[in-house]
Design a protein around this motif. Sequence first.
Motif, mmCIF file in Angstrom:
data_model
loop_
_atom_site.group_PDB
_atom_site.id
_atom_site.type_symbol
_atom_site.label_atom_id
_atom_site.label_comp_id
_atom_site.label_asym_id
_atom_site.label_seq_id
_atom_site.Cartn_x
_atom_site.Cartn_y
_atom_site.Cartn_z
ATOM 1 N N ILE A 40 0.824 -1.207 0.000
ATOM 2 C CA ILE A 40 0.000 0.000 0.000
ATOM 3 C C ILE A 40 0.855 1.252 0.000
ATOM 4 O O ILE A 40 0.543 2.257 -0.661
ATOM 5 N N THR A 41 1.981 1.208 0.756
ATOM 6 C CA THR A 41 2.864 2.385 0.839
ATOM 7 C C THR A 41 3.820 2.473 -0.334
ATOM 8 O O THR A 41 4.656 3.382 -0.387
ATOM 9 N N GLY A 42 3.724 1.514 -1.272
ATOM 10 C CA GLY A 42 4.550 1.559 -2.465
ATOM 11 C C GLY A 42 5.982 1.119 -2.268
ATOM 12 O O GLY A 42 6.841 1.362 -3.125
ATOM 13 N N ARG A 43 6.285 0.449 -1.170
ATOM 14 C CA ARG A 43 7.658 0.013 -0.896
ATOM 15 C C ARG A 43 7.928 -1.429 -1.310
ATOM 16 O O ARG A 43 9.055 -1.901 -1.184
ATOM 17 N N LEU A 44 6.889 -2.126 -1.788
ATOM 18 C CA LEU A 44 7.074 -3.518 -2.160
ATOM 19 C C LEU A 44 6.094 -3.883 -3.258
ATOM 20 O O LEU A 44 4.931 -3.477 -3.230
ATOM 21 N N SER A 45 6.602 -4.650 -4.189
ATOM 22 C CA SER A 45 5.742 -5.194 -5.241
ATOM 23 C C SER A 45 5.754 -6.700 -5.108
ATOM 24 O O SER A 45 6.819 -7.326 -5.119
ATOM 25 N N ILE A 46 4.582 -7.282 -4.940
ATOM 26 C CA ILE A 46 4.502 -8.724 -4.711
ATOM 27 C C ILE A 46 3.408 -9.316 -5.577
ATOM 28 O O ILE A 46 2.342 -8.704 -5.779
ATOM 29 N N SER A 47 3.663 -10.488 -6.100
ATOM 30 C CA SER A 47 2.712 -11.099 -7.039
ATOM 31 C C SER A 47 1.491 -11.635 -6.321
ATOM 32 O O SER A 47 1.532 -11.947 -5.126
ATOM 33 N N LEU A 48 0.414 -11.756 -7.083
ATOM 34 C CA LEU A 48 -0.836 -12.282 -6.540
ATOM 35 C C LEU A 48 -0.665 -13.728 -6.090
ATOM 36 O O LEU A 48 -1.222 -14.140 -5.069
ATOM 37 N N GLU A 49 0.133 -14.491 -6.856
ATOM 38 C CA GLU A 49 0.319 -15.907 -6.529
ATOM 39 C C GLU A 49 0.993 -16.086 -5.160
ATOM 40 O O GLU A 49 0.652 -16.995 -4.397
ATOM 41 N N VAL A 50 1.963 -15.223 -4.857
ATOM 42 C CA VAL A 50 2.661 -15.319 -3.573
ATOM 43 C C VAL A 50 1.702 -15.041 -2.424
ATOM 44 O O VAL A 50 1.667 -15.755 -1.418
ATOM 45 N N MET A 51 0.876 -14.003 -2.565
ATOM 46 C CA MET A 51 -0.084 -13.668 -1.512
ATOM 47 C C MET A 51 -1.120 -14.776 -1.348
ATOM 48 O O MET A 51 -1.518 -15.100 -0.213
ATOM 49 N N GLN A 52 -1.533 -15.364 -2.468
ATOM 50 C CA GLN A 52 -2.474 -16.482 -2.382
ATOM 51 C C GLN A 52 -1.877 -17.638 -1.574
ATOM 52 O O GLN A 52 -2.560 -18.235 -0.727
ATOM 53 N N SER A 53 -0.621 -17.925 -1.830
ATOM 54 C CA SER A 53 0.042 -19.033 -1.123
ATOM 55 C C SER A 53 0.146 -18.740 0.372
ATOM 56 O O SER A 53 -0.112 -19.621 1.208
ATOM 57 N N LEU A 84 -1.745 -16.726 2.184
ATOM 58 C CA LEU A 84 -3.076 -16.755 2.794
ATOM 59 C C LEU A 84 -3.621 -18.180 2.905
ATOM 60 O O LEU A 84 -4.304 -18.530 3.878
ATOM 61 N N LEU A 85 -3.311 -19.025 1.913
ATOM 62 C CA LEU A 85 -3.752 -20.424 1.965
ATOM 63 C C LEU A 85 -3.085 -21.149 3.135
ATOM 64 O O LEU A 85 -3.744 -21.880 3.881
ATOM 65 N N LEU A 86 -1.788 -20.905 3.301
ATOM 66 C CA LEU A 86 -1.073 -21.535 4.424
ATOM 67 C C LEU A 86 -1.613 -21.034 5.762
ATOM 68 O O LEU A 86 -1.705 -21.792 6.732
ATOM 69 N N SER A 87 -1.984 -19.755 5.821
ATOM 70 C CA SER A 87 -2.587 -19.213 7.042
ATOM 71 C C SER A 87 -3.896 -19.911 7.354
ATOM 72 O O SER A 87 -4.158 -20.290 8.515
ATOM 73 N N ALA A 88 -4.731 -20.088 6.327
ATOM 74 C CA ALA A 88 -6.043 -20.712 6.529
ATOM 75 C C ALA A 88 -5.907 -22.176 6.949
ATOM 76 O O ALA A 88 -6.596 -22.649 7.856
ATOM 77 N N ILE A 89 -4.996 -22.895 6.281
ATOM 78 C CA ILE A 89 -4.783 -24.303 6.637
ATOM 79 C C ILE A 89 -4.243 -24.413 8.061
ATOM 80 O O ILE A 89 -4.697 -25.240 8.862
ATOM 81 N N GLY A 90 -3.266 -23.566 8.393
ATOM 82 C CA GLY A 90 -2.691 -23.580 9.735
ATOM 83 C C GLY A 90 -3.717 -23.272 10.806
ATOM 84 O O GLY A 90 -3.760 -23.920 11.862
ATOM 85 N N ALA A 94 -10.117 -18.834 11.729
ATOM 86 C CA ALA A 94 -9.983 -19.731 10.583
ATOM 87 C C ALA A 94 -10.945 -19.339 9.462
ATOM 88 O O ALA A 94 -10.574 -19.342 8.275
ATOM 89 N N VAL A 95 -12.182 -18.970 9.816
ATOM 90 C CA VAL A 95 -13.178 -18.565 8.815
ATOM 91 C C VAL A 95 -12.699 -17.349 8.029
ATOM 92 O O VAL A 95 -12.737 -17.324 6.785
ATOM 93 N N PHE A 96 -12.236 -16.324 8.728
ATOM 94 C CA PHE A 96 -11.798 -15.104 8.041
ATOM 95 C C PHE A 96 -10.511 -15.327 7.250
ATOM 96 O O PHE A 96 -10.278 -14.651 6.244
ATOM 97 N N CYS A 97 -9.673 -16.262 7.700
ATOM 98 C CA CYS A 97 -8.487 -16.603 6.905
ATOM 99 C C CYS A 97 -8.892 -17.201 5.561
ATOM 100 O O CYS A 97 -8.322 -16.858 4.509
#
Length: 508
Positions: free
Chosen positions: A39-52, A54-60, A93-96
């Motif tokens: 959001i602050t423009g200091r990092l560019s990260i791919s959608l696939e990385v964020m998906q991974s 968040l998926l690991l967060s939800a599974i955990g 877990a639901v919100f993850c």
Amino acid sequence: MALLTVSDWAAFFGRFHPLLVHLPIGFLLIAGVFELLKITGRLSISLEVMQSILLLSAIGATMACVAGYFLSLEGGYEADMLEEHKMQGIWLAVFCWLAWLAKNRWVNERVGLSSILYLPALVLSLLLMIAAGHHGGNLTHGETYLTENTPQPMRGWLGMPDKKERVQENEEKKSKIKNIQEALVYQDIIKPIFKQKCESCHNANKMKGDLRMDEIELLKKGGKHGNIFVEGNTDKSEFIKRIILPESDDDHMPPKGKTQITEDELALLKWWIEQGATFDKRVREVQTPETIKPILAKLGSGAGGASSADKVPQDKFEVEDKLLNESVDKLDEGSAQAIKKTGALILPFAQNNNYLEISFINKPKLTDNEVSVITKAKDQTLWLKLSNTQITDIALAEVAKLTKLTRLHLENTKVTDNGLYQLNPLTSLEYLNLTGNKISDSGLKNLKTLINLKKLYLWKTEVTPKGAEELRKSLPKLQIELGMTEAQIADFLKAKPNEVSDDLYKKK
């Protein structure tokens, strides 16, 4: 080989809850930091990385919820706080999962929820993670665990009392016994010991073993295994038994790593039990042996605090330590399977050595004919547990072949005086438990060759203090636990208060 029951698997998996909760915490924090930097423009990260992530967060989070539920089935937690913690974990877990779905390309292309759902779901997940973590800590360590060491000036900002004032208050509480003879035995002497050493695991919020020690009526009620003390009988008082077990024993209390009971505190606890575990009498109203008077004098002078040097001595098994630093061949699979077929458990000491413990705790009907199989692991076995089985003196001939044994449990078997001479080859033995067997002074003489023996349990045997003392002459470093004899208990119950000898209160 018998399969574990469903409850066994549940208990096993439940114990992984403290480990699994760290998975969603780590991944959610990473997701939050990445989004903030993006959001602050200091990092560019791919959608696939964020998906991974968040998926690991939800599974955990989901795995932590399941494990947490199984752990809660063991009981011992305050119901309302447990329910709050459980619901926070479920909603986390639901919100993850919602955050992951909102970030999922396939879902986003069809539903278009990303801009509406993603950020609220992520923020709520982070907030619930904090709340669930806080309540989890309270359930495990108590409500003040997180804040008790808050430094200045934060204590002032939060309206908390100055830490020095708290320390001073605690010291005043320790030294407030102005007249020791007028002190209430339980309220002023015994309860402070429980409060400091026991209540962190046995209180309204955390009840290990379904036991609470913070209130008198609940203390009397005991836990899931029944009463923890028997009036006038230290031998049958469960909490006394557990205190004097070696700290390495699974049943030792307080658990290893916790602040331990001191020698003076143990003496006071035994005294309280021997005097009938009274909750309303004053010191002047009960018999006070000579051994207790100096300890009470310390409390009366405000010097009741114990230093680390005063701790109940825990057994240091020097031979065992030396052996553990030596290498030994791994037990071959065929021998291991042969031992396990008899119903034994084979437990490794550590990953970096091949030494073992063999336990027949699950085979109470074990007989002499089945014991010989243990010799297949004679070079690897340091601990052997044959307690509460049907073995007799005959089995000791096989036990004696395990010459590296350092600890041997024979309590509540059919071993007698006649078989003890067969243990002579066990010169590495440092711990021996013969509780509940037909052992007398004559049999005890056969143990004089066990030159490294340091701890010997002889509760509920026919051994007398005189016989124990004779053995100590040959083995001066040996600690012998006899408990109270039946005669002593009978004398105690019959005697009038002023007729009770001080010797009655000394644990032989």
